[in-house]
Design a protein around this motif. Structure first.
Motif, short mmCIF file in Angstrom:
data_model
loop_
_atom_site.label_atom_id
_atom_site.label_comp_id
_atom_site.label_asym_id
_atom_site.label_seq_id
_atom_site.Cartn_x
_atom_site.Cartn_y
_atom_site.Cartn_z
N ALA A 66 -2.03 -10.98 46.73
CA ALA A 66 -2.53 -10.03 45.68
C ALA A 66 -3.01 -10.77 44.45
N LEU A 67 -2.75 -11.89 44.52
CA LEU A 67 -3.72 -12.99 43.59
C LEU A 67 -5.11 -13.14 43.71
N LYS A 86 -7.89 -10.08 42.73
CA LYS A 86 -8.06 -9.77 41.35
C LYS A 86 -8.98 -10.96 40.80
N GLN A 109 2.38 -11.14 50.06
CA GLN A 109 2.68 -10.95 48.85
C GLN A 109 1.90 -11.52 47.66
N LEU A 110 1.76 -12.72 47.96
CA LEU A 110 0.82 -14.01 46.92
C LEU A 110 -0.68 -13.59 47.19
#
Lengths: 262, 270
Positions: free
Chosen positions: A189-190, A193, A186-187
């Motif tokens: 996703a940092l 980008k 989930q993290l």
């Protein structure tokens, strides 16, 4: 010693190749699925930049160039380590780690390299194509600067390995360590980008505690000559700290390990 | 006789739901961590992204939406992205691949439906908690409770469509030995086209036909629009009808694909 590890790696490679292509159609479909993931990421940026020209100095081309480096680094990690890390908590919960502890090579090496995924090869190629295609518009000169790209891809690979290791080693303490793996992703996703899209506080976090920026953002800034000198030092310090943390947690975890269902 | 049959049909479904609920709660810490990570981490990242877009580029409107509208959308969409979630279809391909489907075929319950109810049982706590959070938020944010309930109904319908679609695709496992990849592709498409990553209205107009021609927008984007009061009850009813249409279409496809594909099954894997 290196020869032993090389032999073990060759055996793992061969076994995994055979295992992968038992399900040939699925292997090809997985390759396609992994490509779709890149397409989804590209589509995301396309939608963002169809509404806005520039975010904190990151334009469309810089973002795509970032994605090329990130995809290449991620493809390498996925090929050699991702599956093993998914299975890592099960090794501990089911007591399968016992077998690895009795082998005459590092159990960490065996535990984190036992499953190779061959479906990411096209992603690696696609990553390099994106770098070559969008690089010039993003300020990447090509030529010898490719060496810097390769260097940063290896740094990204090492970073992801260490972060992933620190996230799965908690399986020694948790009932089902797979949840922490889910949290990691989930993290993650940092990571996909560019750092410029985040506020300063998050940029600080992804350069220190959760160094996702080493997989894409910092490499882009470095190869385009925009990375401050102190950030190179920061990369070295963070990687050393992570290595120390990983080693400490592994040793403490092993002391706690009680074979099956620990 | 009919009463016994009806009672049995109810009982096994309830038992499957209970079984799923027990399984979800077997590891309570993991359940809690799962919930908070799946619900709040992606949303947190989205909120950061919207904040950056508006503050660092100086724009006041993004894709026709103001910052406050994007925030409202993102917070509200959590409720429905959790309800739409569920990867029970992966259980089906695993059953086909490993041959454990054989045991299910011997039982007097359909394996496809059994997996659905069991998976639904796992999700039911999350759905109830989301509804509770939504009701709490509707009190403070002055939102209509009726809209929230209508939105939740649409999201549950989305959950059913999601499973029917996934189960239909899972039939590929009878031919490909393992259809993990095809379900993975489906999930990636859904994450982008359901509206959980960003509102579908920010898509450029020339690409809007892509999400409009799939049922995925009914999972998150549609319910969020209803909860925010942007879709009237009439529009909601229209999209519910569309949703039911998709359900019927996928149910028929599911019947056809499974009845044909199961002939390939050899009991030792697909």
């Amino acid at each position: 010693m290196i020869a032993i590890y090389w032999d073990v790696f060759k055996t793992i490679f061969k076994n995994n190749f055979v295992k992968e292509f038992i399900y040939r159609t699925n292997a090809f479909a997985m390759t396609f699925a992994d490509l779709i993931w890149v397409v989804v990421e590209l589509a995301f940026f396309e939608v963002i930049y169809s509404n806005i020209a520039n975010i904190n100095g990151w334009g469309r081309e810089q973002c795509f160039f970032f994605l090329g480096i990130f995809v290449s680094s991620d493809a390498l990690f996925t090929t050699f380590f991702q599956r093993s890390f998914w299975e890592f908590p099960m090794l501990i919960n089911r007591g399968d780690l016992d077998v690895l502890l009795t082998k005459p090579v590092s159990p960490v090496f065996l535990a984190t390299m036992k499953s190779i995924n061959f479906t990411q090869v096209l992603n690696l190629i696609l990553g390099f194509w994106i770098i070559a295609h969008y690089g010039p518009a993003a300020g990447f000169d090509g030529g010898l600067a490719w060496l810097a790209v390769f260097f940063w891809i290896i740094i990204g690979l090492a970073t992801q390995y260490l972060m992933r290791f620190v996230s799965v080693v908690w399986a020694f303490w948790l009932e089902r360590g797979i949840t922490v793996s889910a949290l990691y992703y989930q993290l993650y996703a940092l990571a996909n980008k560019p750092s410029g899209l985040y506020p300063a506080s998050i940029r600080f976090v992804i350069k220190t505690a959760l160094p996702f920026a080493f997989m894409g953002s910092l490499p882009v800034l470095s190869v385009t000559g925009k990375l401050p000198l102190q950030d190179y030092l920061l990369v070295a310090v963070v990687l050393v700290v992570y290595t120390f943390l990983a080693r400490t947690l592994w040793k403490r975890g092993l002391k706690r390990y009680q074979s099956a269902s620990s | 006789m009919n009463m016994i049959r009806i009672k049995w049909m109810m009982e096994w479904r309830l038992a499957a739901v209970r079984n799923g609920m027990k399984d979800a709660l077997a590891y309570r810490w993991d359940f809690l961590i799962d919930f908070f990570t799946q619900a709040f981490v992606p949303v947190g990242i989205q909120l950061i992204l919207w904040h950056s877009i508006f503050t660092q580029s100086g724009t006041t409107v993004f894709g026709g939406m103001k910052y406050t509208e994007l925030l409202a959308y993102t917070w509200t969409s959590i409720l429905f992205s959790q309800v739409r979630g569920g990867n029970y279809d992966f259980a089906l391909i695993e059953m086909i691949r490993t041959g454990s489907l054989s045991q299910s075929l011997l039982r007097p319950v359909g394996p496809v439906e059994f997996v659905f109810w069991r998976g639904f049982g796992e999700k039911i706590f999350t759905a109830a908690f989301c509804l509770f959070l939504g009701l709490l938020a509707s009190y403070f944010a002055d939102r209509s409770v009726l809209n929230l309930l209508l939105a939740m109904m649409l999201a549950v319908l989305g959950n059913v469509i999601h499973y029917l679609f996934g189960a239909t695709l899972a039939a590929v496992a009878f031919y490909w030995e393992n259809a993990f990849a095809i379900l993975l592709v489906k999930n990636m498409m859904v994450s982008l086209l359901s509206g959980e990553v960003m509102p579908l209205s920010v898509f450029p107009a020339k690409y809007s036909w892509i999400w409009e021609s799939t049922p995925f927008y009914l999972y998150v984007y549609g319910p969020t629009q209803v909860a925010l009061g942007k879709w009237s009850p009439e529009v909601w009813a229209h999209h519910m009808m569309i949703g039911f249409g998709w359900c019927i279409a996928f149910a028929i496809l599911l019947k056809i694909t499974w009845s044909r594909s199961i002939r390939q099954y050899q009991g030792i894997g697909g």
